[in-house]
Write a protein that holds these residues in place. Structure first.
Motif, mmCIF file in Angstrom:
data_model
loop_
_atom_site.group_PDB
_atom_site.id
_atom_site.type_symbol
_atom_site.label_atom_id
_atom_site.label_comp_id
_atom_site.label_asym_id
_atom_site.label_seq_id
_atom_site.Cartn_x
_atom_site.Cartn_y
_atom_site.Cartn_z
ATOM 1 N N LYS A 90 0.869 -1.189 0.000
ATOM 2 C CA LYS A 90 0.000 0.000 0.000
ATOM 3 C C LYS A 90 0.897 1.228 0.000
ATOM 4 C CE LYS A 90 -4.123 -1.806 0.021
ATOM 5 N NZ LYS A 90 -4.898 -1.720 -1.210
ATOM 6 N N ASP A 91 1.898 1.220 -0.882
ATOM 7 C CA ASP A 91 2.896 2.295 -0.849
ATOM 8 C C ASP A 91 2.518 3.487 -1.716
ATOM 9 O OD1 ASP A 91 3.142 0.807 -3.140
ATOM 10 O OD2 ASP A 91 5.309 0.559 -3.043
ATOM 11 N N LEU A 92 1.305 3.482 -2.292
ATOM 12 C CA LEU A 92 0.919 4.619 -3.138
ATOM 13 C C LEU A 92 -0.280 5.378 -2.565
ATOM 14 C CD1 LEU A 92 1.386 3.017 -6.672
ATOM 15 C CD2 LEU A 92 2.945 4.503 -5.426
ATOM 16 N N VAL A 93 -0.588 5.110 -1.293
ATOM 17 C CA VAL A 93 -1.705 5.820 -0.663
ATOM 18 C C VAL A 93 -1.390 7.319 -0.680
ATOM 19 C CG1 VAL A 93 -2.976 6.150 1.506
ATOM 20 C CG2 VAL A 93 -2.318 3.842 0.780
ATOM 21 N N GLY A 94 -2.368 8.117 -1.097
ATOM 22 C CA GLY A 94 -2.183 9.572 -1.133
ATOM 23 C C GLY A 94 -1.580 10.070 -2.438
#
Ligand code: PMT
Length: 396
Positions: A181-185
């Motif tokens: 989930k490293d692309l949240v935001g």
């Protein structure tokens, strides 16, 4: 990986016996399984089997746990993943339409955990328009499907409808726990598919792009938490759930549609196969053989805008990724495109002779000012994750 709880819904289908092996697969991976059976499922497998395998109570009826008056809610909340395997056409229809008339359908409606469905049924039931519509509805809401296998079915028919193998189901579910989930935001703009450049109302110039690469990128970015706008030429793929899809036809449409999302984005990936040229004029009526031979035989072509180069000219802090589709001298041509287009890096792929266009797999090279990196052949989804890994490294 820490232990997760999988709530496993089992419905009334001959494949219910495979759910016993599925429980074992999850346990081998260190996870806890709680089983909910429909009343029909108990005709195929005795609940005692699941109780013995899971060392947990097996839930069947809405009112069968006097110690827990809101049984369906607590089961729904306990799930890290809510899996229905096998899932009959009937259960799928109930979940698609929010019908909650037994414990499993009620808990499935109440859960906020990711819902995964592994269908199993007769091939004609699977192919029925109602079932396909229900699957489409569920997909559009983010439900993940583990497609049934094709083969000999218990009823004697041959076709798609066999429950996928327990190891495959378990691997697909466990992979969801691993999802980064490293692309949240982060906001992504992704282009996909071909463009069409009209000659007349019924003819156009186009190419073989199916959109699979761009759509796989959009799904991978979405799954890693990004907010994704996908601008796509005409393709026959279903819109990915949870992605803002803008459909366009020509290169000029593509440029217009990309302007706003580009301004707002943190990263842009240009996977669309854009026509470099278009007919100077589009005829208002169909050009006719015999009558318009001169126009048909001498279509004057003019330059299309270069969408990637135009937008990358104002790239600011954004990470901008271009593709290079080459039939020969792949790396040398990709390097030329890197210099010409202003991208941070180019994803080079060899095309033609059955490669890249329309395929499920791709093999690529990342070409940047730091050199070249080879990504061996893999599914377009895996290639997409590798491209996203490259982008993440460039985010400051
Ligand atoms: O859609 P699939 O069937 O899955 O196939 C995938 C793919 C082969 C289309 C994909 O992997 C790919 O290579 N996409 C880029 C195709 C292409 O147009 O390549 P190009 O080398 O002609 O263009 C270089 C780059 O400039 C691309 O990022 C392209 O989107 C962009 N471009 C090109 C021309 C133009 N007028 N405007 C652009 O923005």
């Amino acid at each position: 990986m820490s232990q997760k709880t999988i709530v496993l819904g089992v419905t009334g289908c001959i494949a219910a016996y495979k759910s016993c092996a599925l429980v074992r697969e999850f346990q081998r991976a260190g996870h806890r399984v709680k089983v909910i059976m429909t009343e029909h499922a108990t005709h195929f497998v005795d609940p005692v089997t699941f109780r013995a395998l899971t060392h947990e109570k097996v839930a069947i009826d809405l009112f069968d746990d006097p110690a827990d008056p809101i049984h369906h809610i607590s089961l729904a909340q306990e799930a890290d993943i809510f899996l229905i395997a096998p899932c009959t056409a009937n259960m799928m229809a109930k979940v698609a339409h929010g019908i909650a008339d037994d414990l499993l359908s009620t808990a499935a409606l109440a859960t906020t955990a990711p819902l995964v469905i592994a269908p199993a049924m007769n091939v004609h039931m699977y192919e029925a328009a109602a079932t396909q519509e229900n699957m489409k509805t569920l997909r559009s809401r983010g439900v993940k499907f583990i497609e049934p296998d094709a083969g000999y079915l218990a009823c004697g028919d041959v076709g798609k409808g066999r429950l996928s193998e327990p190891t495959d189901i378990a691997n697909a579910v466990i992979a969801l726990f691993d999802e980064k989930k490293d692309l949240v935001g982060k906001k992504f703009l992704i282009t996909a598919g071909p463009t069409r450049e009209r000659i007349d109302p019924v003819r156009y110039i186009t190419n073989d792009s199916s959109g699979k690469m761009g759509f796989a990128l959009a799904e991978a970015a979405r799954d890693r938490g990004a907010e994704v706008t996908l601008v796509s030429g005409p393709v026959s793929l279903e819109n990915p759930a949870g992605v803002n899809v803008i459909k366009i036809e020509s290169a000029r449409d593509l440029l217009e549609a990309c302007k706003k999302p580009f301004e707002a984005c943190d990263a842009a990936i240009f996977a669309a196969a854009v026509a470099d040229k278009r007919p100077a004029r589009m005829a208002d009526a169909k050009l006719k053989k015999g009558q318009d031979d001169d126009l048909l035989g001498h279509i004057e072509l003019i330059d299309n805008p270069d969408v990637l180069a135009t937008l990358a000219a104002n790239k600011g802090d954004r990470v901008v990724v271009g593709f290079a589709a080459e039939t020969n001298d792949v790396l040398a041509n990709a390097r030329r495109k890197l210099e010409k287009k202003g991208a941070d890096f180019i994803v080079a792929n060899e095309v033609g002779h059955g490669k890249a266009f329309g395929t499920a797999d791709n093999e690529v090279w990342f070409v940047s000012e730091n050199g070249e990196e080879h990504e061996p052949a893999a599914s377009k989804r895996q290639i997409s994750d590798a491209i996203l890994d490259q982008i993440v490294k460039r985010f400051r």
